[in-house]
Design a protein around this motif. Structure first.
Motif, mmCIF file in Angstrom:
data_model
loop_
_atom_site.group_PDB
_atom_site.id
_atom_site.type_symbol
_atom_site.label_atom_id
_atom_site.label_comp_id
_atom_site.label_asym_id
_atom_site.label_seq_id
_atom_site.Cartn_x
_atom_site.Cartn_y
_atom_site.Cartn_z
ATOM 1 N N THR A 195 -14.640 17.368 41.120
ATOM 2 C CA THR A 195 -12.889 17.165 41.112
ATOM 3 C C THR A 195 -12.394 16.711 39.972
ATOM 4 O O THR A 195 -11.332 16.866 39.623
ATOM 5 N N TRP A 196 -13.315 15.922 39.255
ATOM 6 C CA TRP A 196 -12.825 15.496 37.686
ATOM 7 C C TRP A 196 -13.096 16.370 36.748
ATOM 8 O O TRP A 196 -12.510 16.247 35.501
ATOM 9 N N GLY A 197 -13.589 17.606 36.875
ATOM 10 C CA GLY A 197 -14.050 18.537 35.743
ATOM 11 C C GLY A 197 -13.111 19.790 36.042
ATOM 12 O O GLY A 197 -12.076 19.898 37.127
ATOM 13 N N ALA A 198 -13.240 20.719 34.739
ATOM 14 C CA ALA A 198 -12.394 21.902 35.427
ATOM 15 C C ALA A 198 -10.625 21.655 35.433
ATOM 16 O O ALA A 198 -10.353 20.849 34.551
ATOM 17 N N GLN A 199 -10.291 22.234 36.590
ATOM 18 C CA GLN A 199 -8.844 22.081 36.702
ATOM 19 C C GLN A 199 -8.689 21.611 38.096
ATOM 20 O O GLN A 199 -7.835 22.090 38.838
ATOM 21 N N GLY A 200 -9.618 20.778 38.621
ATOM 22 C CA GLY A 200 -9.557 20.417 39.832
ATOM 23 C C GLY A 200 -8.400 19.310 40.123
ATOM 24 O O GLY A 200 -7.886 18.633 39.048
ATOM 25 N N PRO A 201 -8.338 18.595 41.390
ATOM 26 C CA PRO A 201 -7.461 17.478 41.576
ATOM 27 C C PRO A 201 -7.662 16.224 40.795
ATOM 28 O O PRO A 201 -6.944 15.604 40.333
ATOM 29 N N GLY A 202 -8.999 16.028 40.551
ATOM 30 C CA GLY A 202 -8.954 14.958 39.767
ATOM 31 C C GLY A 202 -8.860 15.009 38.434
ATOM 32 O O GLY A 202 -8.348 14.075 37.833
ATOM 33 N N ALA A 203 -9.037 16.340 37.848
ATOM 34 C CA ALA A 203 -8.694 16.423 36.583
ATOM 35 C C ALA A 203 -7.094 16.346 36.337
ATOM 36 O O ALA A 203 -6.654 15.870 35.390
ATOM 37 N N ILE A 204 -6.538 16.995 37.285
ATOM 38 C CA ILE A 204 -4.946 16.584 37.290
ATOM 39 C C ILE A 204 -4.256 15.280 37.328
ATOM 40 O O ILE A 204 -3.593 14.819 36.628
ATOM 41 N N PHE A 205 -5.073 14.297 38.241
ATOM 42 C CA PHE A 205 -4.741 13.146 38.318
ATOM 43 C C PHE A 205 -5.171 12.400 36.854
ATOM 44 O O PHE A 205 -4.258 11.616 36.426
ATOM 45 N N PHE A 206 -6.371 12.868 36.258
ATOM 46 C CA PHE A 206 -6.703 12.052 34.826
ATOM 47 C C PHE A 206 -5.505 12.470 33.997
ATOM 48 O O PHE A 206 -5.173 11.703 33.202
ATOM 49 N N LEU A 207 -5.051 13.849 33.823
ATOM 50 C CA LEU A 207 -4.281 14.182 32.913
ATOM 51 C C LEU A 207 -2.847 13.211 33.185
ATOM 52 O O LEU A 207 -2.192 12.762 32.098
ATOM 53 N N VAL A 208 -2.496 13.162 34.448
ATOM 54 C CA VAL A 208 -1.129 12.517 34.483
ATOM 55 C C VAL A 208 -1.419 11.310 34.359
ATOM 56 O O VAL A 208 -0.258 10.636 33.508
ATOM 57 N N TRP A 209 -2.310 10.399 34.688
ATOM 58 C CA TRP A 209 -2.570 9.138 34.403
ATOM 59 C C TRP A 209 -2.646 8.727 32.992
ATOM 60 O O TRP A 209 -1.929 7.854 32.554
ATOM 61 N N ALA A 210 -3.149 9.754 32.208
ATOM 62 C CA ALA A 210 -3.072 9.622 30.636
ATOM 63 C C ALA A 210 -1.772 9.835 30.207
ATOM 64 O O ALA A 210 -1.407 8.926 29.268
ATOM 65 N N ALA A 211 -1.208 10.495 30.584
ATOM 66 C CA ALA A 211 0.196 11.007 29.983
ATOM 67 C C ALA A 211 1.091 10.060 30.193
ATOM 68 O O ALA A 211 2.116 9.680 29.459
ATOM 69 N N VAL A 212 0.903 9.191 31.326
ATOM 70 C CA VAL A 212 1.864 7.829 31.648
ATOM 71 C C VAL A 212 1.686 7.121 30.728
ATOM 72 O O VAL A 212 2.591 6.337 30.138
ATOM 73 N N LEU A 213 0.139 6.539 30.332
ATOM 74 C CA LEU A 213 -0.109 5.862 29.099
ATOM 75 C C LEU A 213 0.771 6.177 27.796
ATOM 76 O O LEU A 213 1.309 5.421 27.037
ATOM 77 N N VAL A 214 0.633 7.427 27.609
ATOM 78 C CA VAL A 214 1.023 8.227 26.229
ATOM 79 C C VAL A 214 2.574 7.972 26.266
ATOM 80 O O VAL A 214 3.296 7.691 25.224
ATOM 81 N N VAL A 215 3.336 8.141 27.327
ATOM 82 C CA VAL A 215 4.814 8.009 27.421
ATOM 83 C C VAL A 215 5.165 6.379 27.183
ATOM 84 O O VAL A 215 6.115 6.087 26.468
ATOM 85 N N GLY A 216 4.044 5.580 27.799
ATOM 86 C CA GLY A 216 4.248 4.184 27.461
ATOM 87 C C GLY A 216 4.207 3.851 26.073
ATOM 88 O O GLY A 216 4.825 2.584 25.548
ATOM 89 N N MET A 217 3.635 4.633 25.187
ATOM 90 C CA MET A 217 3.633 4.443 23.757
ATOM 91 C C MET A 217 5.289 4.425 23.087
ATOM 92 O O MET A 217 5.343 3.650 22.109
ATOM 93 N N GLN A 218 6.132 4.868 23.793
ATOM 94 C CA GLN A 218 7.491 4.767 23.389
ATOM 95 C C GLN A 218 8.015 3.309 23.378
ATOM 96 O O GLN A 218 8.667 2.978 22.508
ATOM 97 N N LEU A 219 7.604 2.603 24.297
ATOM 98 C CA LEU A 219 7.893 1.129 24.235
ATOM 99 C C LEU A 219 7.379 0.283 23.116
ATOM 100 O O LEU A 219 7.979 -0.379 22.560
ATOM 101 N N GLY A 220 5.909 0.660 22.702
ATOM 102 C CA GLY A 220 5.401 0.149 21.846
ATOM 103 C C GLY A 220 6.138 0.447 20.435
ATOM 104 O O GLY A 220 6.330 -0.416 19.348
#
Length: 435
Positions: A16-41
């Motif tokens: 589920t964490w590989g290819a384009q499964g639900p785990g991969a979607i969660f992983f991408l969203v989690w990472a993107a939230v961190l990157v959006v947080g870079m704006q605060l930095g």
């Protein structure tokens, strides 16, 4: 449960964490939230390095990079940068305007993974635009800056992404670079695609704007210190934390069961070593100058983006150390040209980003412990293309903005401070502002 059944259950869970499964979607969203947080930095880093009379101006530019740039990129820039991914996005947008707006059906028209990927790439785009804001601080016309943000997020950044990550002539397996050099251009997390592009766009803008009043006298630089070093340090360290979303998130998957790859783990350790090497090298090279140590930390992170997936840890450490050593000489070179880069955006993101792309070609080989398959010639030429695009297209774009809107604030506005003249507020209303 039999051992074979347990193994299958574990494999299915990891899948589920590989290819384009639900785990991969969660992983991408989690990472993107961190990157959006870079704006605060970036907000804190830049705000701490300007004078009190221009703090609100810096904060507003960063906020509009994220919000205005997000609208432009999601509705237009993403489709230009990633035409294959954007097919589903286009269907989703079209459905939004034809289906019942109170229904959940519009979301069903798009592939969920593509939506997550769009969100992830939006966060990267916002970062590229924000890099420019620090270099042009304290004297840019806010209206002109908004136009600049729209064009960067809608055209300048997406075009270079199309050439590289979008499967274009530099990054595609069948593109020109692959045919000429035997390998496509490799930039895993954006040393050049995001950072060098933003850094040299910043250089072009700073050159056209000219230096702040009093920054140079008789051809010699006159330091204009910022108002809050702790605030700048807070921004730098917050960037370091959120940067893991930037690099580790670029793995796209936490675990790939098809080839049993934990690439995200290698990326994490390489990112850490480069960051530490950059900060330590800059600190020692500048005799422990606080701001340059913080800049070295960021430069190490910038440099490792390109090759964090294909380097050995030793290669990553060396990449970060060199990045920390080159940024201050690069800044002095800009000063000799009387280019006023307030937060050293071009040295830290531009020069360190170029070095990172080249380092991927040096250390990202099988002989030196990397995953291999990277051409040093392709990396050098690709970095040159990035600099040429950023400076050339940036200069033309910003020159036209200057003619139509006017890039620079008036002398009176600059002396009084952009916070009061453009926004009618002060970041510190109960204390005297510093000139």
């Amino acid at each position: 449960m039999a051992a074979g059944s347990i193994a299958k259950a574990v494999h299915d869970a990891l899948a589920t964490w590989g290819a384009q499964g639900p785990g991969a979607i969660f992983f991408l969203v989690w990472a993107a939230v961190l990157v959006v947080g870079m704006q605060l930095g970036f907000m804190f880093l830049e705000a701490g390095q300007v004078r009190t009379k221009n703090v609100v101006s810096v904060l507003m530019k960063n906020l509009l990079d994220l919000s205005l740039g997000g609208i432009v990129f999601i509705f237009f820039g993403f489709a230009l940068a990633f035409p294959d991914y954007a097919q589903s996005i286009g269907k989703w947008i079209a459905t939004m305007f034809t289906a019942n707006p109170w229904s959940a059906d519009p979301m069903k028209a798009a592939d969920p993974y593509n939506l997550a990927y769009c969100f992830f790439q939006f966060a990267f785009c916002a970062t590229a635009a924000t890099i420019v804001s620090g270099a042009v601080a304290e004297r840019i016309n806010f209206k002109a800056y908004l136009v600049m943000t729209v064009l960067i997020t809608g055209i300048l950044y997406p075009i270079f992404v199309l050439w590289t990550w979008g499967g274009g002539w530099m990054g595609g397996d069948t593109g020109l670079f692959a045919k000429v050099f035997g390998q496509p251009y490799h930039d895993f997390a954006g040393s050049t695609v995001v950072h060098a592009l933003g850094g040299f766009l910043a250089m072009a803008a700073a050159y056209l704007l000219g230096p702040r009043i009093g920054r140079f006298k008789d051809g010699k630089p006159v330091p204009i210190p910022g108002h809050n070093i702790p605030q700048a340090f807070l921004g730098a360290l917050f960037l370091a934390i959120t940067w893991y979303g930037f690099n580790v998130g670029s793995s796209a998957v936490l675990y790939d069961p098809t080839n049993e790859s934990w690439i995200s783990s290698l990326v994490a350790i390489n990112t850490t070593l480069a960051m530490c090497g950059g900060a330590a090298a800059a600190a020692f090279a500048t005799r422990f100058d606080p701001l340059w140590a913080a800049n070295g930390l960021i430069a190490g992170l910038v440099a490792i983006c390109a090759g964090c997936d294909i380097m050995s840890p030793i290669g990553a450490l060396i990449t970060g150390i060199v990045a920390g050593l080159i940024i201050k000489p690069a800044f002095r070179m800009l000063e000799k040209l009387e280019i006023d880069d307030v937060v050293a955006a071009c040295p830290v993101h531009g020069f360190a980003g170029v070095w990172g792309a080249i380092a991927a070609g040096i250390f990202g080989t099988e002989a030196l412990g990397g995953a291999g398959g990277v051409s040093l010639a392709a990396q050098i030429v690709g970095a040159i293309v990035c600099v040429a695009w950023a400076l050339g297209a940036g200069f033309v774009t910003f020159y036209l903005i200057d003619k139509m809107v006017g890039l620079r604030a008036t002398e009176e506005e600059e002396k009084k401070g952009l916070d009061e003249t453009e926004f009618g507020v002060s970041a510190y209303p109960y204390m005297e502002t510093r000139e």
